[in-house]
Motif scaffolding. Sequence first.
Motif, mmCIF file in Angstrom:
data_model
loop_
_atom_site.group_PDB
_atom_site.id
_atom_site.type_symbol
_atom_site.label_atom_id
_atom_site.label_comp_id
_atom_site.label_asym_id
_atom_site.label_seq_id
_atom_site.Cartn_x
_atom_site.Cartn_y
_atom_site.Cartn_z
ATOM 1 N N GLY A 21 0.803 -1.212 0.000
ATOM 2 C CA GLY A 21 0.000 0.000 0.000
ATOM 3 C C GLY A 21 0.839 1.266 0.000
ATOM 4 O O GLY A 21 2.077 1.219 -0.089
ATOM 5 N N SER A 22 0.154 2.409 0.104
ATOM 6 C CA SER A 22 0.807 3.713 0.044
ATOM 7 C C SER A 22 0.337 4.606 1.174
ATOM 8 O O SER A 22 -0.785 4.469 1.671
ATOM 9 C CB SER A 22 0.499 4.405 -1.289
ATOM 10 O OG SER A 22 0.986 3.666 -2.390
ATOM 11 N N ARG A 24 1.063 8.976 2.434
ATOM 12 C CA ARG A 24 1.732 10.252 2.177
ATOM 13 C C ARG A 24 1.874 10.984 3.488
ATOM 14 O O ARG A 24 0.875 11.356 4.119
ATOM 15 C CB ARG A 24 0.932 11.106 1.204
ATOM 16 C CG ARG A 24 1.652 12.364 0.747
ATOM 17 C CD ARG A 24 0.677 13.317 0.110
ATOM 18 N NE ARG A 24 1.329 14.338 -0.682
ATOM 19 C CZ ARG A 24 0.738 15.484 -1.032
ATOM 20 N NH1 ARG A 24 -0.504 15.736 -0.664
ATOM 21 N NH2 ARG A 24 1.383 16.370 -1.766
ATOM 22 N N ARG A 75 10.846 3.743 -4.316
ATOM 23 C CA ARG A 75 9.521 3.565 -3.684
ATOM 24 C C ARG A 75 9.027 4.845 -3.009
ATOM 25 O O ARG A 75 7.823 5.095 -2.973
ATOM 26 C CB ARG A 75 9.581 2.445 -2.647
ATOM 27 C CG ARG A 75 9.980 1.103 -3.200
ATOM 28 C CD ARG A 75 9.839 0.001 -2.151
ATOM 29 N NE ARG A 75 10.720 0.190 -1.005
ATOM 30 C CZ ARG A 75 10.288 0.289 0.244
ATOM 31 N NH1 ARG A 75 9.008 0.201 0.531
ATOM 32 N NH2 ARG A 75 11.157 0.450 1.237
ATOM 33 N N PHE A 76 9.929 5.626 -2.462
ATOM 34 C CA PHE A 76 9.577 6.850 -1.738
ATOM 35 C C PHE A 76 9.976 8.070 -2.559
ATOM 36 O O PHE A 76 10.981 8.044 -3.267
ATOM 37 C CB PHE A 76 10.291 6.921 -0.389
ATOM 38 C CG PHE A 76 9.833 5.925 0.638
ATOM 39 C CD1 PHE A 76 8.995 4.856 0.318
ATOM 40 C CD2 PHE A 76 10.256 6.035 1.953
ATOM 41 C CE1 PHE A 76 8.579 3.940 1.265
ATOM 42 C CE2 PHE A 76 9.857 5.129 2.919
ATOM 43 C CZ PHE A 76 9.023 4.078 2.566
ATOM 44 N N THR A 77 9.202 9.142 -2.412
ATOM 45 C CA THR A 77 9.512 10.408 -3.068
ATOM 46 C C THR A 77 9.340 11.547 -2.077
ATOM 47 O O THR A 77 8.271 11.695 -1.471
ATOM 48 C CB THR A 77 8.596 10.647 -4.275
ATOM 49 O OG1 THR A 77 8.731 9.564 -5.202
ATOM 50 C CG2 THR A 77 8.972 11.953 -4.977
ATOM 51 N N GLN A 86 6.013 10.794 -0.073
ATOM 52 C CA GLN A 86 5.103 9.839 -0.684
ATOM 53 C C GLN A 86 5.749 8.458 -0.607
ATOM 54 O O GLN A 86 6.854 8.261 -1.113
ATOM 55 C CB GLN A 86 4.827 10.210 -2.144
ATOM 56 C CG GLN A 86 3.954 9.230 -2.884
ATOM 57 C CD GLN A 86 2.531 9.203 -2.351
ATOM 58 O OE1 GLN A 86 1.944 10.234 -2.065
ATOM 59 N NE2 GLN A 86 1.971 7.998 -2.202
ATOM 60 N N ASN A 99 5.287 4.517 -1.477
ATOM 61 C CA ASN A 99 4.569 3.513 -2.264
ATOM 62 C C ASN A 99 5.188 2.137 -2.049
ATOM 63 O O ASN A 99 6.334 2.016 -1.613
ATOM 64 C CB ASN A 99 4.615 3.870 -3.751
ATOM 65 C CG ASN A 99 3.939 5.187 -4.065
ATOM 66 O OD1 ASN A 99 2.970 5.571 -3.401
ATOM 67 N ND2 ASN A 99 4.439 5.883 -5.064
ATOM 68 N N ASN A 100 4.416 1.114 -2.375
ATOM 69 C CA ASN A 100 4.886 -0.274 -2.259
ATOM 70 C C ASN A 100 5.514 -0.517 -0.874
ATOM 71 O O ASN A 100 6.633 -1.025 -0.765
ATOM 72 C CB ASN A 100 5.892 -0.600 -3.360
ATOM 73 C CG ASN A 100 6.225 -2.070 -3.432
ATOM 74 O OD1 ASN A 100 5.466 -2.918 -2.973
ATOM 75 N ND2 ASN A 100 7.369 -2.384 -4.009
#
Length: 126
Positions: A16-17, A19, A66-68, A81, A83-84
């Motif tokens: 999942g994700s 933020r 995976r991260f931003t 953010q 993700n995964n």
Amino acid sequence: QVQLVESGGGLVQAGGSLRLSCAASGRTSSSYAMGWFRQSPGKEREFVAGISRSGATYYADAVKGRFTISRDNAKNTVYLQMNNLKPEDTAVYYCGAAQASDTGRVFLRRGQYDYWGQGTQVTVSS
């Protein structure tokens, strides 16, 4: 003086994700390089991602791809953010601010940061 408040943590299933947000008040956050760190029980606080005043970014190998990390100086807010997500991402996530005269510099070490938020818990279930 800068006050940092993190939000956006929670419980999510693997894959999942989430933020995360870090809202800064006081002196404008555009004067600081920003970073995200995390700490799980029994472990040291570790670097996750950093962003310079000019927007340059750097990531820990464990989260690269995976991260931003991003920043909105108009809102005095930094985002992460994620993700995964994986169970090993479970930790308390902290936002930090580092005074920086060099606009392009990203800070990787905990001791380089001058201010910290209170943290937000991220739990990833398998």
